[in-house]
Scaffold this active site. Structure first.
Site, PDB file in Angstrom:
ATOM      1  N   SER A 135       9.584   8.077   3.844  1.00 46.12           N
ATOM      2  CA  SER A 135       8.876   8.844   4.876  1.00 46.12           C
ATOM      3  C   SER A 135       9.691  10.003   5.422  1.00 46.12           C
ATOM      4  O   SER A 135      10.918   9.910   5.571  1.00 46.12           O
ATOM      5  CB  SER A 135       8.541   7.887   6.026  1.00 46.12           C
ATOM      6  OG  SER A 135       8.175   8.607   7.172  1.00 46.12           O
ATOM      7  N   GLU A 137       9.799  10.603   8.365  1.00 44.66           N
ATOM      8  CA  GLU A 137      10.412  10.093   9.603  1.00 44.66           C
ATOM      9  C   GLU A 137      11.915   9.891   9.422  1.00 44.66           C
ATOM     10  O   GLU A 137      12.662   9.851  10.398  1.00 44.66           O
ATOM     11  CB  GLU A 137       9.789   8.748   9.993  1.00 44.66           C
ATOM     12  CG  GLU A 137       8.561   8.848  10.865  1.00 44.66           C
ATOM     13  CD  GLU A 137       8.869   9.259  12.298  1.00 44.66           C
ATOM     14  OE1 GLU A 137       9.668   8.596  12.962  1.00 44.66           O
ATOM     15  OE2 GLU A 137       8.295  10.257  12.757  1.00 44.66           O
ATOM     16  N   TYR A 159      11.456   2.286  12.996  1.00 50.09           N
ATOM     17  CA  TYR A 159      10.706   2.502  11.742  1.00 50.09           C
ATOM     18  C   TYR A 159      11.476   3.444  10.824  1.00 50.09           C
ATOM     19  O   TYR A 159      11.658   3.154   9.626  1.00 50.09           O
ATOM     20  CB  TYR A 159       9.314   3.079  12.072  1.00 50.09           C
ATOM     21  CG  TYR A 159       8.573   3.612  10.860  1.00 50.09           C
ATOM     22  CD1 TYR A 159       7.845   2.764  10.031  1.00 50.09           C
ATOM     23  CD2 TYR A 159       8.596   4.983  10.543  1.00 50.09           C
ATOM     24  CE1 TYR A 159       7.157   3.261   8.916  1.00 50.09           C
ATOM     25  CE2 TYR A 159       7.922   5.472   9.433  1.00 50.09           C
ATOM     26  CZ  TYR A 159       7.207   4.611   8.623  1.00 50.09           C
ATOM     27  OH  TYR A 159       6.544   5.105   7.525  1.00 50.09           O
TER      28      TYR A 159
HETATM   29  P1  NAP Z   1      -1.165   1.540   6.607  1.00 49.47           P
HETATM   30  O1  NAP Z   1      -2.570   2.037   6.509  1.00 49.47           O
HETATM   31  O2  NAP Z   1      -0.605   1.179   7.945  1.00 49.47           O
HETATM   32  O3  NAP Z   1      -1.039   0.252   5.649  1.00 49.47           O
HETATM   33  C1  NAP Z   1       0.050  -0.616   5.730  1.00 49.47           C
HETATM   34  C2  NAP Z   1      -0.138  -1.734   4.736  1.00 49.47           C
HETATM   35  O4  NAP Z   1       0.997  -2.601   4.802  1.00 49.47           O
HETATM   36  C3  NAP Z   1      -1.369  -2.608   4.967  1.00 49.47           C
HETATM   37  O5  NAP Z   1      -2.023  -2.829   3.740  1.00 49.47           O
HETATM   38  C4  NAP Z   1      -0.784  -3.917   5.475  1.00 49.47           C
HETATM   39  O6  NAP Z   1      -1.545  -5.048   5.103  1.00 49.47           O
HETATM   40  C5  NAP Z   1       0.537  -3.942   4.726  1.00 49.47           C
HETATM   41  N1  NAP Z   1       1.495  -4.877   5.294  1.00 49.47           N
HETATM   42  C6  NAP Z   1       1.895  -4.967   6.592  1.00 49.47           C
HETATM   43  N2  NAP Z   1       2.751  -5.994   6.735  1.00 49.47           N
HETATM   44  C7  NAP Z   1       2.907  -6.565   5.504  1.00 49.47           C
HETATM   45  C8  NAP Z   1       3.645  -7.676   5.014  1.00 49.47           C
HETATM   46  N3  NAP Z   1       4.402  -8.428   5.808  1.00 49.47           N
HETATM   47  N4  NAP Z   1       3.545  -7.968   3.696  1.00 49.47           N
HETATM   48  C9  NAP Z   1       2.763  -7.243   2.865  1.00 49.47           C
HETATM   49  N5  NAP Z   1       2.018  -6.183   3.283  1.00 49.47           N
HETATM   50  C10 NAP Z   1       2.101  -5.849   4.591  1.00 49.47           C
HETATM   51  O7  NAP Z   1      -0.162   2.597   5.953  1.00 49.47           O
HETATM   52  P2  NAP Z   1      -0.471   3.883   5.045  1.00 49.47           P
HETATM   53  O8  NAP Z   1      -0.716   5.059   5.924  1.00 49.47           O
HETATM   54  O9  NAP Z   1      -1.432   3.522   3.988  1.00 49.47           O
HETATM   55  O10 NAP Z   1       0.979   4.135   4.419  1.00 49.47           O
HETATM   56  C11 NAP Z   1       1.387   3.476   3.218  1.00 49.47           C
HETATM   57  C12 NAP Z   1       2.905   3.442   3.157  1.00 49.47           C
HETATM   58  O11 NAP Z   1       3.412   4.776   3.152  1.00 49.47           O
HETATM   59  C13 NAP Z   1       3.600   2.760   4.324  1.00 49.47           C
HETATM   60  O12 NAP Z   1       4.763   2.153   3.815  1.00 49.47           O
HETATM   61  C14 NAP Z   1       3.981   3.891   5.255  1.00 49.47           C
HETATM   62  O13 NAP Z   1       5.086   3.529   6.049  1.00 49.47           O
HETATM   63  C15 NAP Z   1       4.329   4.957   4.236  1.00 49.47           C
HETATM   64  N6  NAP Z   1       4.148   6.344   4.678  1.00 49.47           N
HETATM   65  C16 NAP Z   1       2.947   6.735   5.187  1.00 49.47           C
HETATM   66  C17 NAP Z   1       2.762   8.055   5.546  1.00 49.47           C
HETATM   67  C18 NAP Z   1       1.442   8.536   6.108  1.00 49.47           C
HETATM   68  O14 NAP Z   1       1.415   9.629   6.691  1.00 49.47           O
HETATM   69  N7  NAP Z   1       0.346   7.801   5.930  1.00 49.47           N
HETATM   70  C19 NAP Z   1       3.810   8.981   5.373  1.00 49.47           C
HETATM   71  C20 NAP Z   1       5.012   8.537   4.831  1.00 49.47           C
HETATM   72  C21 NAP Z   1       5.162   7.214   4.466  1.00 49.47           C
HETATM   73  P3  NAP Z   1      -2.464  -5.933   6.109  1.00 49.47           P
HETATM   74  O15 NAP Z   1      -3.867  -5.475   5.881  1.00 49.47           O
HETATM   75  O16 NAP Z   1      -2.234  -7.317   5.631  1.00 49.47           O
HETATM   76  O17 NAP Z   1      -1.976  -5.685   7.504  1.00 49.47           O
HETATM   77  N1  GDD Z   2      -0.288   7.988  17.628  1.00 45.36           N
HETATM   78  C1  GDD Z   2      -0.307   8.912  18.599  1.00 45.36           C
HETATM   79  N2  GDD Z   2      -1.144   8.729  19.684  1.00 45.36           N
HETATM   80  N3  GDD Z   2       0.495   9.990  18.502  1.00 45.36           N
HETATM   81  C2  GDD Z   2       0.429  10.920  19.482  1.00 45.36           C
HETATM   82  C3  GDD Z   2      -0.407  10.794  20.590  1.00 45.36           C
HETATM   83  C4  GDD Z   2      -1.232   9.631  20.700  1.00 45.36           C
HETATM   84  O1  GDD Z   2      -1.988   9.441  21.634  1.00 45.36           O
HETATM   85  N4  GDD Z   2      -0.247  11.879  21.381  1.00 45.36           N
HETATM   86  C5  GDD Z   2       0.663  12.655  20.794  1.00 45.36           C
HETATM   87  N5  GDD Z   2       1.085  12.077  19.645  1.00 45.36           N
HETATM   88  C6  GDD Z   2       2.121  12.610  18.737  1.00 45.36           C
HETATM   89  C7  GDD Z   2       3.271  11.638  18.485  1.00 45.36           C
HETATM   90  O2  GDD Z   2       4.179  11.640  19.600  1.00 45.36           O
HETATM   91  C8  GDD Z   2       3.850  12.232  17.211  1.00 45.36           C
HETATM   92  O3  GDD Z   2       4.748  13.261  17.526  1.00 45.36           O
HETATM   93  C9  GDD Z   2       2.634  12.823  16.497  1.00 45.36           C
HETATM   94  O4  GDD Z   2       1.574  12.839  17.466  1.00 45.36           O
HETATM   95  C10 GDD Z   2       2.172  12.068  15.254  1.00 45.36           C
HETATM   96  O5  GDD Z   2       2.033  10.702  15.574  1.00 45.36           O
HETATM   97  P1  GDD Z   2       1.347   9.662  14.561  1.00 45.36           P
HETATM   98  O6  GDD Z   2       0.043  10.158  14.100  1.00 45.36           O
HETATM   99  O7  GDD Z   2       1.394   8.332  15.228  1.00 45.36           O
HETATM  100  O8  GDD Z   2       2.285   9.712  13.266  1.00 45.36           O
HETATM  101  P2  GDD Z   2       3.884   9.715  13.089  1.00 45.36           P
HETATM  102  O9  GDD Z   2       4.279  11.106  12.729  1.00 45.36           O
HETATM  103  O10 GDD Z   2       4.570   9.061  14.208  1.00 45.36           O
HETATM  104  O11 GDD Z   2       4.066   8.760  11.832  1.00 45.36           O
HETATM  105  C11 GDD Z   2       3.201   8.846  10.678  1.00 45.36           C
HETATM  106  O12 GDD Z   2       3.780   9.722   9.733  1.00 45.36           O
HETATM  107  C12 GDD Z   2       5.033   9.272   9.177  1.00 45.36           C
HETATM  108  C13 GDD Z   2       5.504  10.357   8.197  1.00 45.36           C
HETATM  109  O13 GDD Z   2       6.129  11.383   8.892  1.00 45.36           O
HETATM  110  C14 GDD Z   2       3.024   7.425  10.138  1.00 45.36           C
HETATM  111  O14 GDD Z   2       2.030   7.448   9.134  1.00 45.36           O
HETATM  112  C15 GDD Z   2       4.315   6.905   9.538  1.00 45.36           C
HETATM  113  O15 GDD Z   2       4.066   5.653   8.906  1.00 45.36           O
HETATM  114  C16 GDD Z   2       4.811   7.934   8.500  1.00 45.36           C
HETATM  115  O16 GDD Z   2       5.988   7.500   7.899  1.00 45.36           O
END
Ligand code: NAP
Ligand code: GDD
Length: 342
Positions: A135, A137, A159
């Site tokens: 990520s 992050e 995280y």
């Molecule tokens: P998500 O919608 O939150 O999905 C997370 C998944 O992890 C769910 O299927 C959940 O399954 C599973 N999980 C949670 N705890 C687990 C455990 N103990 N054992 C096995 N599975 C478990 O996340 P996403 O947005 O699809 O992201 C996919 C991956 O990419 C994550 O690793 C996230 O950190 C990473 N990532 C996401 C982003 C983004 O912007 N979306 C960016 C960078 C990296 P349950 O249904 O069982 O809870």
């Molecule tokens: N969730 C949330 N809710 N975020 C808010 C809010 C609110 O009400 N108001 C402002 N924000 C700001 C957060 O402080 C952050 O700076 C930004 O919106 C994005 O927040 P999220 O959408 O929660 O995503 P994230 O950037 O913290 O994390 C996501 O992206 C990562 C990759 O950079 C997640 O998908 C992570 O799993 C992923 O790794």
């Protein structure tokens, strides 16, 4: 014979798009699922009947070994994680266990099932290929902008720290055992299937509720943070390309454009013909203990080595999410029950 993929986190946003993408490419797709009555599993089943399921949990080493033994995958995509950043302060140890140690357990399951006992394997062909969902992050308090594969990490949340461990461990298993293990450093990616707690979906659902007269206000935290937001469907293509490459390497995946949360809010309200300033309430309790102020990808390497390009712009993405949520709520759908997924 069809290639066989095992996906952890298949019930999440990326898992569903990746499964769809791999099925369309002729893969046999298996998903690791936990729990007995997870409504997210029924949602996935409704959407993708062809996915096969195997039970397992990233907290349970034995279950991962059994899953790899049963599925005998060609490719493993480790997407499972606790992925909501604020939760990682509330449950820091659990986050370390799932998001960090889960990577170790999955790599160990692959190593043990591949019969790699120590040192590098002689022949990397025919190995199980491993993708780790890393990520942006990890960049946290960024040292340079835009961020590329050589930018140093400074994670700002439990995280981010757990993901950094998973990233280095993936590199270490590649170097120690010659495994085809890659880390995709993905910037924020969104879609109508995004979890309702993340800011893009919170905003698109909030706009839909206000538009339909179901709510009057939307409470948000820090509006000044900047993110590089792309479309999840584009990003899962990059995951497959990384595992299909000639050599295991790590890649940054993002659009190269960055927007503030305020710009996101403006775009979403205006897509529904609404004035955001009349509805958005700033709520300091939603600010984070340590914020990541600015993320912006330099995806040049992915473009030149993998031929990967994003296809959906920020403006199109926001408009699609708002439109989808207005449709969902107008049809009586309930995002909290996770009952419907476009
Ligand atoms: P998500 O919608 O939150 O999905 C997370 C998944 O992890 C769910 O299927 C959940 O399954 C599973 N999980 C949670 N705890 C687990 C455990 N103990 N054992 C096995 N599975 C478990 O996340 P996403 O947005 O699809 O992201 C996919 C991956 O990419 C994550 O690793 C996230 O950190 C990473 N990532 C996401 C982003 C983004 O912007 N979306 C960016 C960078 C990296 P349950 O249904 O069982 O809870
Ligand atoms: N969730 C949330 N809710 N975020 C808010 C809010 C609110 O009400 N108001 C402002 N924000 C700001 C957060 O402080 C952050 O700076 C930004 O919106 C994005 O927040 P999220 O959408 O929660 O995503 P994230 O950037 O913290 O994390 C996501 O992206 C990562 C990759 O950079 C997640 O998908 C992570 O799993 C992923 O790794």
């Amino acid at each position: 014979m069809a290639r066989r993929a095992l996906i952890t986190g298949i019930t999440g946003q990326d898992g569903s798009y990746l499964a769809e993408h791999l099925l369309a490419a002729g893969y046999e797709v298996w998903g690791l699922v936990r729990g007995q009555a997870n409504p997210r599993v029924s949602r996935l089943r409704r959407l993708l009947g062809d996915v096969r399921l195997v039970r397992g949990d990233l907290l349970d080493q034995g279950s991962l070994i059994s899953a790899v033994e049963r599925v005998r995958p060609d490719e493993v995509y480790n997407l499972g994680a606790i992925s909501f950043v604020p939760m990682s302060w509330e449950q820091a140890e659990l986050t370390a266990e799932v998001t960090g140690m889960g990577v170790l357990r999955m790599l160990e399951a692959i190593r043990v099932c591949s019969g790699v006992s120590s040192s590098r394997t002689a022949d990397p062909s025919g190995q199980i290929r491993f993708y780790q969902a890393s990520s942006s992050e990890m960049f946290g308090q960024v040292r340079e902008t835009p961020q590329n594969e050589r930018t140093p990490f400074h994670p700002r949340s439990p995280y981010g720290v757990a993901k950094t461990y998973g990233h280095f461990l993936t590199q270490n298993y590649r170097e120690s055992y010659g495994m085809f293990a890659v880390s995709g450093i993905l910037f924020n990616h969104e879609s109508p299937r995004r979890g309702a707690e993340f800011v893009t979906r919170k905003v698109s659902l909030g706009v839909a509720r206000i538009k339909l007269g179901l709510a009057g206000e939307l409470r948000l935290g820090n509006l000044e943070a900047r993110r590089d937001w792309g479309y999840a469907g584009d990003y899962v293509r990059a995951m497959r390309l990384m595992l299909a490459a000639g050599a295991p390497e790590d890649y940054v995946i993002g659009t190269g454009r960055t927007h503030t949360v305020r710009e996101l809010v403006e775009a979403a309200f205006s897509a529904a013909g609404l004035d955001w300033e009349r509805h958005v309430v700033r709520d300091p309790s939603l600010h984070r203990p340590a914020e990541v102020d600015l993320l912006c990808a330099d995806p040049k390497k992915a473009r030149s080595h993998l031929g990967w390009e994003p296809s959906v712009s920020f403006e199109e993405l926001v408009a699609q999410m708002v439109e989808s949520d207005i449709r969902l709520l107008s049809d009586g759908g309930d995002p909290d029950q996770e009952s419907s997924w476009p």
